[in-house]
Design a protein around this motif. Sequence first.
Motif: not given
Length: 398
Positions: A366-367, A370, A375, A378-379, A383
Amino acid sequence: MRTALISALTRDRHGSLLAEEVVASRALLAWQVDVALRLGCERVICLCDSPSSAVIAQQRRLENKGLAFHTARGPLQLVNLVRDTDDVFLLCDGLFLSAETATDLLTHEGELVSGIWTLPANHALASTFPDLFERIDRDRHWAGAAIIPGKCVHGLGDLPEDGDAVSLLLRLALQERTGCNAVPSQFLEGDDWVPAGDKAALERREAKMMSLSLPDQQWAGPISAGATEIVRRTGPLWLQSAPEGCGLSALLLGLIGAGLAWFGYAVPGLLVAAVAAFAAVLSANGRALRSALYTSVEDRIWQIGFPFVMLMLALVTLVMANSQEDDWLVRASLPVLALGLASINGQERSRQISAFWRDTPAHLLIFALFAGLGYLQESLIAFALAALLQLAVSSRKQ
């Protein structure tokens, strides 16, 4: 002294020893030795024509534990190995008997229950495998397990030396008026009492052991659940050394991921770190499965040190990848806060919730996504806030 008498003599129609039939990555003989150890046997005697690799492996295993292991070719050699005062645990060649079942059936308050365990003559096992479960009278067949007095073994000296030692011992035990005990039906209904010739039952037993030895699959943590499924399906093929291989690969990939992030390649670094975390889950599941199947204790370095090092490598990779922030304190705090809260939530009672927060490979993917969109910071904030909210909700419920 408690002595176990097992055998590696009988072969199937292809010429392979039944004792070397593989169940969950281990020879059937190894499972029989497990039963002997669970019953407190201090010595194991194995009847065999010549020591095979499986026999030699069990000899080394017991000798490393400080226990005795002997091989014998026939009845006469047994006479000098057993004393009258010994309790002899007799287990037939090619029978898988779970250690738990053996303990429940053959012991009472830590003491061995003397007797010959039997099956009804009309039982499916007796009729399907008459050579394995031999008839002892009109109504009963031997069930494959017995606890007999050591003095029965000395009677072999007066009998033909080319006879079947186990069959002769059963006759001698009956002459000594050793009692016969019927195996309760509940022990035979599952797959805890399985002859090597019943391939389907052995496969079911293997699947059951694999299922009980691995964590429950919770697809709320999809990547970790996938790793668990891979180990469940392929574990018996690679349990000997592959868990350590996966672990070392995870460490190497973790270092590469951190190095890529250090040199400014955030997305590749995070992707490599995700692969490293996936390899770490494979390693952990493989070691958990091996520990359960081999009844061994895993090295504490792998149990405690390895997960900590992998977490540190993931943190370093995130810190290096978080290049939007110039302040190093803020740059380091966000990943620590995000993964730290995730680790705490991983202890949640709800298995689905904890599965998501423990799925580090999915988090790193996921990171990486982003980070590719620009982003990452921001992620990380989102989180961490989500993890904090989950922690607050859980605390309020408690």
